[in-house]
Scaffold this motif. Sequence first.
Motif, PDB file in Angstrom:
ATOM      1  N   LYS A   1     -12.051   0.903   1.007  1.00  0.00           N
ATOM      2  CA  LYS A   1     -12.893  -0.440   0.420  1.00  0.00           C
ATOM      3  C   LYS A   1     -12.290  -1.666   0.872  1.00  0.00           C
TER       4      LYS A   1
ATOM      5  N   TRP B   1     -14.597   9.115 -10.308  1.00  0.00           N
ATOM      6  CA  TRP B   1     -14.994   8.370  -9.410  1.00  0.00           C
ATOM      7  C   TRP B   1     -15.616   9.120  -8.520  1.00  0.00           C
TER       8      TRP B   1
ATOM      9  N   VAL C   1      -9.669   6.891  -3.028  1.00  0.00           N
ATOM     10  CA  VAL C   1      -9.821   6.369  -4.234  1.00  0.00           C
ATOM     11  C   VAL C   1      -8.076   6.454  -4.772  1.00  0.00           C
TER      12      VAL C   1
ATOM     13  N   ARG D   1       0.592  -1.113   0.142  1.00  0.00           N
ATOM     14  CA  ARG D   1       0.075   0.058   0.010  1.00  0.00           C
ATOM     15  C   ARG D   1       0.940   1.345   0.040  1.00  0.00           C
TER      16      ARG D   1
ATOM     17  N   GLY E   1      -6.130   4.923  -0.896  1.00  0.00           N
ATOM     18  CA  GLY E   1      -6.688   3.740  -0.475  1.00  0.00           C
ATOM     19  C   GLY E   1      -7.486   3.820   0.828  1.00  0.00           C
ATOM     20  N   ASP E   2      -6.963   4.809   1.734  1.00  0.00           N
ATOM     21  CA  ASP E   2      -7.844   4.979   2.875  1.00  0.00           C
ATOM     22  C   ASP E   2      -7.748   6.363   3.353  1.00  0.00           C
TER      23      ASP E   2
ATOM     24  N   GLY F   1      -6.328   0.423   3.255  1.00  0.00           N
ATOM     25  CA  GLY F   1      -6.881   0.364   2.066  1.00  0.00           C
ATOM     26  C   GLY F   1      -5.760   0.452   1.208  1.00  0.00           C
TER      27      GLY F   1
ATOM     28  N   SER G   1      -4.741   1.752  -2.895  1.00  0.00           N
ATOM     29  CA  SER G   1      -5.468   2.616  -3.983  1.00  0.00           C
ATOM     30  C   SER G   1      -5.838   2.021  -4.989  1.00  0.00           C
ATOM     31  N   TRP G   2      -7.225   2.555  -5.606  1.00  0.00           N
ATOM     32  CA  TRP G   2      -7.824   2.154  -6.638  1.00  0.00           C
ATOM     33  C   TRP G   2      -7.238   2.059  -7.878  1.00  0.00           C
TER      34      TRP G   2
ATOM     35  N   GLU H   1     -11.384  -5.470   0.620  1.00  0.00           N
ATOM     36  CA  GLU H   1     -11.568  -6.169  -0.365  1.00  0.00           C
ATOM     37  C   GLU H   1     -11.010  -7.682  -0.036  1.00  0.00           C
TER      38      GLU H   1
END
Length: 317
Positions: free
Chosen positions: A216, A72, A127, A48, A130-131, A225, A227-228, A218
């Motif tokens: 998000k 987004w 996004v 991350r 990540g968080d 989190g 990164s998207w 997963e």
Amino acid sequence: MAGALTQFGRRFRAGVLAFRSYEAAGTGRRWRGASEIPHQGAAMTAARGPIGRRARALVANNSLAASGVEAWVSNIVGAGIKPQSQHPDPAVRGAIIAAWDRWTDQADADGLADFYGLTAMVVRRMVVDGDVFAAPTLDGAEGNPLRDRLFDAEQVDPLRFQVLNNHTGRVVAGVEFDDRGRRVAYHVYKERPEFNFWGSLATVRIPADHMLQVFKPEAPGQVRGLSWLAPILLSLSDFDQLADAQLMRQKIAALLTGFIINESGDASPFAGDPSADGSAIDSGLEPGTLKVLSAGQDVKCSATPRRSARKASTSFG
């Protein structure tokens, strides 16, 4: 005994054949060098940091990444969450809506945005980084004391890994868990990264019921989190360099209109350093430039790519 070994061999061979019936589990030449992720949670925790740093840099410098993030944010939060009171008394309903409107203007403890800007910022950082973390505070104006303060993902100590209380608790990437695996606290740097001029590593422990982590999930047991942009980060970075190289190549090609061959052979092809045999060009190029070549000299230019960077970007999107 021999019969038992034979039966075992048949079962083992059947298991191997069943394994090989899945092409994705094969071990042939086509899978040589393929990457694997043995443990999803551990891989996400370890990756991350680099992914987040690269995603932030790409979004700051690449228009495709920046527009994707904004799309987004627009799709997720839009103009913001606007609750409407359903109280049967119109007077009470109006008072509730008015109180909400007054609070939204001062919801951000940092004073950067209203509540709707705050929610857009939360989604954007989720996004890209990540968080993101938010903590309520009671330092607002009289009558509306509640405000929210956002914390950067890197402010929750990502390097803190620790076993606590005789192995009954643990800290993973700044998140503290009890012996039942529940989040109980977050270890946060006292100074924000942009204000930490002295590199202080002092942290404060904020209970989990005073902090909100937005990301998000997963995978089961995921701690932080991701990164998207992770699935496209490498390809997008390569494409960004390709587009820049293509643009520079087209600009250079547009500078030179042609070459003049001097049959007398008394002209220098380019103004350069004589001591370096003319290898160092000290004259600039401008659009429409004609360069003189000495007798017997010729210039071979590489073929200009048929696909422009603009077409490549269209096909990429």
